[in-house]
Structures are given as C-alpha cells and as structure tokens.
Design a protein around this motif. Structure first.
Motif, PDB file in Angstrom:
ATOM      1  N   ASN A  65      -0.842   4.406  -7.830  1.00 16.30           N
ATOM      2  CA  ASN A  65      -0.753   3.854  -6.471  1.00 16.30           C
ATOM      3  C   ASN A  65       0.446   2.937  -6.295  1.00 16.30           C
ATOM      4  OD1 ASN A  65      -3.108   5.063  -5.248  1.00 16.30           O
ATOM      5  ND2 ASN A  65      -4.279   3.769  -6.635  1.00 16.30           N
ATOM      6  N   ALA A  72       0.872  -1.177   0.000  1.00 18.61           N
ATOM      7  CA  ALA A  72       0.000   0.000   0.000  1.00 18.61           C
ATOM      8  C   ALA A  72       0.908   1.226   0.000  1.00 18.61           C
ATOM      9  CB  ALA A  72      -0.899   0.000   1.229  1.00 18.61           C
ATOM     10  N   GLU A  96       1.752   8.401  -7.864  1.00 17.93           N
ATOM     11  CA  GLU A  96       0.558   8.671  -7.071  1.00 17.93           C
ATOM     12  C   GLU A  96      -0.695   8.131  -7.762  1.00 17.93           C
ATOM     13  OE1 GLU A  96      -1.914  12.589  -5.663  1.00 17.93           O
ATOM     14  OE2 GLU A  96       0.277  12.671  -5.536  1.00 17.93           O
ATOM     15  N   ARG A  97      -0.819   8.387  -9.053  1.00 15.37           N
ATOM     16  CA  ARG A  97      -2.033   7.982  -9.772  1.00 15.37           C
ATOM     17  C   ARG A  97      -2.134   6.473  -9.979  1.00 15.37           C
ATOM     18  NH1 ARG A  97      -3.252  12.937 -13.900  1.00 15.37           N
ATOM     19  NH2 ARG A  97      -2.665  14.563 -12.416  1.00 15.37           N
ATOM     20  N   ASP A 115      -8.196   4.752   1.721  1.00 18.46           N
ATOM     21  CA  ASP A 115      -8.002   4.741   0.264  1.00 18.46           C
ATOM     22  C   ASP A 115      -6.732   3.965  -0.111  1.00 18.46           C
ATOM     23  OD1 ASP A 115     -10.294   6.265   0.003  1.00 18.46           O
ATOM     24  OD2 ASP A 115      -9.220   8.153  -0.367  1.00 18.46           O
ATOM     25  N   ALA A 116      -5.642   4.197   0.618  1.00 18.08           N
ATOM     26  CA  ALA A 116      -4.390   3.488   0.326  1.00 18.08           C
ATOM     27  C   ALA A 116      -4.554   1.986   0.526  1.00 18.08           C
ATOM     28  CB  ALA A 116      -3.262   4.026   1.211  1.00 18.08           C
ATOM     29  N   SER A 170      -6.332   0.268  -2.287  1.00 14.31           N
ATOM     30  CA  SER A 170      -5.596   0.241  -3.555  1.00 14.31           C
ATOM     31  C   SER A 170      -4.307  -0.545  -3.404  1.00 14.31           C
ATOM     32  CB  SER A 170      -5.271   1.668  -3.999  1.00 14.31           C
ATOM     33  OG  SER A 170      -6.438   2.418  -4.168  1.00 14.31           O
ATOM     34  N   TYR A 186      -1.505  -3.400  -3.924  1.00 15.72           N
ATOM     35  CA  TYR A 186      -0.963  -4.168  -5.034  1.00 15.72           C
ATOM     36  C   TYR A 186      -0.306  -5.433  -4.516  1.00 15.72           C
ATOM     37  CZ  TYR A 186      -1.302  -0.597  -8.674  1.00 15.72           C
ATOM     38  OH  TYR A 186      -1.746   0.293  -9.597  1.00 15.72           O
ATOM     39  N   MET A 229       1.178   5.613   0.133  1.00 15.93           N
ATOM     40  CA  MET A 229       0.580   6.882   0.526  1.00 15.93           C
ATOM     41  C   MET A 229       1.311   7.997  -0.224  1.00 15.93           C
ATOM     42  SD  MET A 229      -1.469   8.634   2.645  1.00 15.93           S
ATOM     43  CE  MET A 229      -1.935   7.279   3.703  1.00 15.93           C
ATOM     44  N   PRO A 230       0.613   8.812  -1.006  1.00 15.32           N
ATOM     45  CA  PRO A 230       1.268   9.945  -1.660  1.00 15.32           C
ATOM     46  C   PRO A 230       1.842  10.911  -0.621  1.00 15.32           C
ATOM     47  CG  PRO A 230      -0.921   9.575  -2.574  1.00 15.32           C
ATOM     48  CD  PRO A 230      -0.798   8.701  -1.369  1.00 15.32           C
TER      49      PRO A 230
END
Length: 186
Positions: free
Chosen positions: A148, A78, A145-146, A103-104, A107, A109, A80-81
């Motif tokens: 993730n 995960a 960021e976009r 949100d993180a 999203s 991976y 975080m921007p």
C-alpha cells in the motif's frame, strides 16, 4: 465510514466519488499546477485536522503528492493500485469502486522521520530483481500494491520503503510471496 482528516484530491470528480464511499471533507488541487493559496489551505487543514493525500496512481498524481509533502510535512498517504483506478476514459480515483476507496483509506500511511537506524535497501532490491531486470517493473508494481505504498521506480522505491518504515522482514515476506506466485505461473 467517517474520515477525520481532510483528503487532498486532484479534482471535483475525485471529491464526488470519495463522498459516495465515505463521509469526508476534501481539498482539490485542480491538477498538478498547485497554487500557493491551495498549499496554504492544505497547511491549515494539516494543523487543524490532519491531511490524507489521495491522488491518482500516475505521474501527475505522484507529482502532486511530492509537492504537497514538500510544502506540508507530516501528511498521511493513501494509495490506489492502478488496476483498481482504471476507467474507460482514463486512470484515476474517480474510476475506483466505493470499496476500493474505503480499502485505500483504511490502509493509510503516516510518514515518520524519527531516529530509526536507516536501512540500505539497495542489496535487498538487487537480490529480489527490482532493479533493471525483465521483471523489475512488474515486481515493483506488485510490491507497491501489496504494501500500500503505490508504484515507484527503483530510486523512489528506496525512498518510500524508508519513509513508510517498511521493515526488512515485511519486505522480504512480501517479495517471497510475489516470487512464489511467479514460479507457480510458469
């Protein structure tokens, strides 16, 4: 929101903030000097429930992420921007809002290293000005960021795009949007 996997974080403040945002268990690395005992606990957690690595978006956080991934393959990630992790006293997960943490964690991976045909990312990175140009760092930050996948330098970006199995079309669509927004701002 309940998280099945155990979340690897850097410290107590990260654990406290995550527990405010979601129902989850954590393992704290206590900074970037991860000892063998902590790595063994993470291995055990991965075998039993799975692991999500959720470290700060800075150099020490990326170092921890690499060490854990090297010793415990198959972890999820995960990110975080940076702009969502800024606080008055520094940068970190503990400064993020509850929603940014949720949100993180939604999203996440999973790295896969299957028999997929490898992509040579260099021509794509060059074509979109992600190497050495005046806007390269900013574009890599926006792309990370976009998608993730977090910020990465040019060399690490190639590796992350491959590890997270980002498709060329997903990459190009994201970069086209970034470039369009750049043009609209000028």
């Amino acid at each position: 929101m309940k998280i099945q996997e155990i979340i690897v974080v850097e410290g107590r403040d990260d654990t406290a903030k995550i527990k405010q945002a979601v129902e989850a268990d954590t393992i704290e690395t206590n900074g970037s000097a991860i000892n063998d005992e902590t790595l063994e606990r993470i291995k055990h957690a991965q075998a039993k429930r799975g692991v999500i690595i959720f470290t700060d978006p800075d150099y020490p956080g990326e170092r921890i992420r690499r060490i854990v991934q090297e010793h415990v393959p198959g972890c999820k990630h995960a990110f975080m921007p940076k702009d969502l992790a800024k606080g008055t006293n520094g940068l970190g997960v503990e400064h993020a809002t509850k929603q940014a943490i949720r949100d993180a964690l939604q999203s996440v991976y999973a790295l896969r290293e299957d028999e997929q045909e490898p992509i040579d990312w260099r021509p794509h990175l060059l074509a979109y000005g992600l190497f050495g140009g005046a806007q390269a760092k900013t574009r890599r930050e926006q792309l990370g960021e976009r998608l993730n996948i977090g910020y990465a330098n040019a060399k690490q970006l190639e590796k992350r795009l491959t590890m997270f199995q980002i498709t060329v079309s997903e990459f190009e669509a994201t970069m086209d949007q970034i470039l369009l927004e750049e043009r609209q701002q000028t």
